[in-house]
Design a protein around this motif. Structure first.
Motif, PDB file in Angstrom:
ATOM      1  N   VAL A  11       0.869  -1.172   0.000  1.00 18.76           N
ATOM      2  CA  VAL A  11       0.000   0.000   0.000  1.00 18.76           C
ATOM      3  C   VAL A  11       0.909   1.226   0.000  1.00 18.76           C
ATOM      4  CG1 VAL A  11      -1.673   1.339   1.333  1.00 18.76           C
ATOM      5  CG2 VAL A  11      -1.889  -1.130   1.184  1.00 18.76           C
ATOM      6  N   ASP A  56      -6.515   4.848  -1.626  1.00 22.23           N
ATOM      7  CA  ASP A  56      -7.884   4.428  -1.933  1.00 22.23           C
ATOM      8  C   ASP A  56      -8.414   3.768  -0.666  1.00 22.23           C
ATOM      9  OD1 ASP A  56      -7.503   5.225  -4.586  1.00 22.23           O
ATOM     10  OD2 ASP A  56      -7.033   3.196  -5.269  1.00 22.23           O
ATOM     11  N   GLY A  57      -9.622   4.096  -0.275  1.00 20.52           N
ATOM     12  CA  GLY A  57     -10.165   3.488   0.934  1.00 20.52           C
ATOM     13  C   GLY A  57     -11.520   4.056   1.300  1.00 20.52           C
ATOM     14  N   LYS A  58     -11.824   3.967   2.597  1.00 18.83           N
ATOM     15  CA  LYS A  58     -13.109   4.413   3.112  1.00 18.83           C
ATOM     16  C   LYS A  58     -12.873   5.333   4.302  1.00 18.83           C
ATOM     17  CE  LYS A  58     -16.030   1.731   5.559  1.00 18.83           C
ATOM     18  NZ  LYS A  58     -16.918   0.641   5.872  1.00 18.83           N
ATOM     19  N   ALA A  73      -7.632   1.932   4.539  1.00 15.07           N
ATOM     20  CA  ALA A  73      -7.165   1.560   3.206  1.00 15.07           C
ATOM     21  C   ALA A  73      -7.742   0.201   2.840  1.00 15.07           C
ATOM     22  CB  ALA A  73      -5.640   1.523   3.166  1.00 15.07           C
ATOM     23  N   GLU A  74      -7.712  -0.121   1.564  1.00 15.72           N
ATOM     24  CA  GLU A  74      -8.312  -1.365   1.073  1.00 15.72           C
ATOM     25  C   GLU A  74      -7.693  -2.616   1.689  1.00 15.72           C
ATOM     26  OE1 GLU A  74      -7.993  -0.715  -3.149  1.00 15.72           O
ATOM     27  OE2 GLU A  74      -9.934   0.312  -3.198  1.00 15.72           O
ATOM     28  N   ASP A  75      -6.424  -2.534   2.158  1.00 18.10           N
ATOM     29  CA  ASP A  75      -5.772  -3.708   2.755  1.00 18.10           C
ATOM     30  C   ASP A  75      -5.975  -3.787   4.267  1.00 18.10           C
ATOM     31  OD1 ASP A  75      -4.069  -1.685   3.711  1.00 18.10           O
ATOM     32  OD2 ASP A  75      -2.345  -3.029   3.648  1.00 18.10           O
ATOM     33  N   GLY A  76      -6.720  -2.835   4.857  1.00 18.25           N
ATOM     34  CA  GLY A  76      -6.961  -2.844   6.297  1.00 18.25           C
ATOM     35  C   GLY A  76      -6.069  -1.893   7.079  1.00 18.25           C
ATOM     36  N   GLU A  78      -5.063   1.377   8.766  1.00 20.94           N
ATOM     37  CA  GLU A  78      -5.811   2.530   9.266  1.00 20.94           C
ATOM     38  C   GLU A  78      -4.890   3.745   9.287  1.00 20.94           C
ATOM     39  OE1 GLU A  78      -7.349   1.419  13.092  1.00 20.94           O
ATOM     40  OE2 GLU A  78      -8.550  -0.197  12.234  1.00 20.94           O
ATOM     41  N   LYS A 104     -16.449   6.230   0.215  1.00 23.74           N
ATOM     42  CA  LYS A 104     -15.249   5.674  -0.424  1.00 23.74           C
ATOM     43  C   LYS A 104     -14.506   6.807  -1.098  1.00 23.74           C
ATOM     44  CE  LYS A 104     -16.771   1.003  -0.997  1.00 23.74           C
ATOM     45  NZ  LYS A 104     -16.102  -0.203  -1.280  1.00 23.74           N
ATOM     46  N   SER A 106     -10.700   7.977  -3.346  1.00 23.60           N
ATOM     47  CA  SER A 106      -9.588   7.574  -4.205  1.00 23.60           C
ATOM     48  C   SER A 106      -8.418   8.524  -3.991  1.00 23.60           C
ATOM     49  CB  SER A 106     -10.000   7.641  -5.679  1.00 23.60           C
ATOM     50  OG  SER A 106     -11.093   6.782  -5.912  1.00 23.60           O
TER      51      SER A 106
END
Length: 163
Positions: A11, A56-58, A73-76, A78, A104, A106
């Motif tokens: 990431v 990219d994430g939430k 992030a998309e891989d977890g 924080e 979400k 980007s």
């Protein structure tokens, strides 16, 4: 057939604002400088531009005082972006969030509009730490770039690899 040698993608955490990338240990605040919240780096903003998504994430947090944003992030991983030091006492003045919790995002997307002139006049510093708050889980290898100028949404300042 299983591929046991498959490398998981790292990431890349980009600078959220234009400015000089500094080591977290150089942040003039013991909570960040001593890495009590987590590993990371910081940006000394050029005092122009706003705060943009570094990954990219939430969105998992927008502080009630609007000075900090948390991203998953998309891989977890924080990530906490804390704009300036002692900015919680500004009670939201100088900040205008462009995102809400659950949204979400980007890389390069606007997260927060910042009035740097106001922040510089009313906070102890504009330095903006970017911290991986779940770095101590033992599952991540974190590499912080050497100090250099960062461009929001473009310059990779931290790389996170799964162990």
């Amino acid at each position: 057939m299983f591929n046991f040698f498959k490398k998981t993608k790292a990431v890349e955490i980009h600078a959220p604002v234009d400015g000089k990338i500094i080591k977290l240990e150089e942040v003039p605040d013991p909570v960040f400088g001593q890495k009590l919240i987590g590993e990371g780096a910081a940006v000394l903003p050029s005092e122009k531009g706003h705060i943009y998504a570094p990954v990219d994430g939430k969105i998992i947090q927008v502080a009630p005082t609007k000075h900090a944003i948390g991203i998953l992030a998309e891989d977890g991983t924080e990530i906490l972006i804390h704009v300036g030091l002692e900015t919680v006492s500004l009670n939201g003045e100088g900040f205008k969030p462009a995102v809400t919790v659950g949204e979400k995002v980007s890389v390069g997307q606007l997260l927060l509009e910042v009035d740097w002139t106001y922040i510089k006049a009313h906070a102890s510093s504009t330095v903006t730490p970017i911290v991986i708050t779940n770095a101590q889980d033992g599952k991540k290898q974190i590499h912080v770039t050497e100090e250099k100028e960062g461009i929001a949404g473009k310059t990779v300042m931290i790389t996170v690899n799964k162990k």
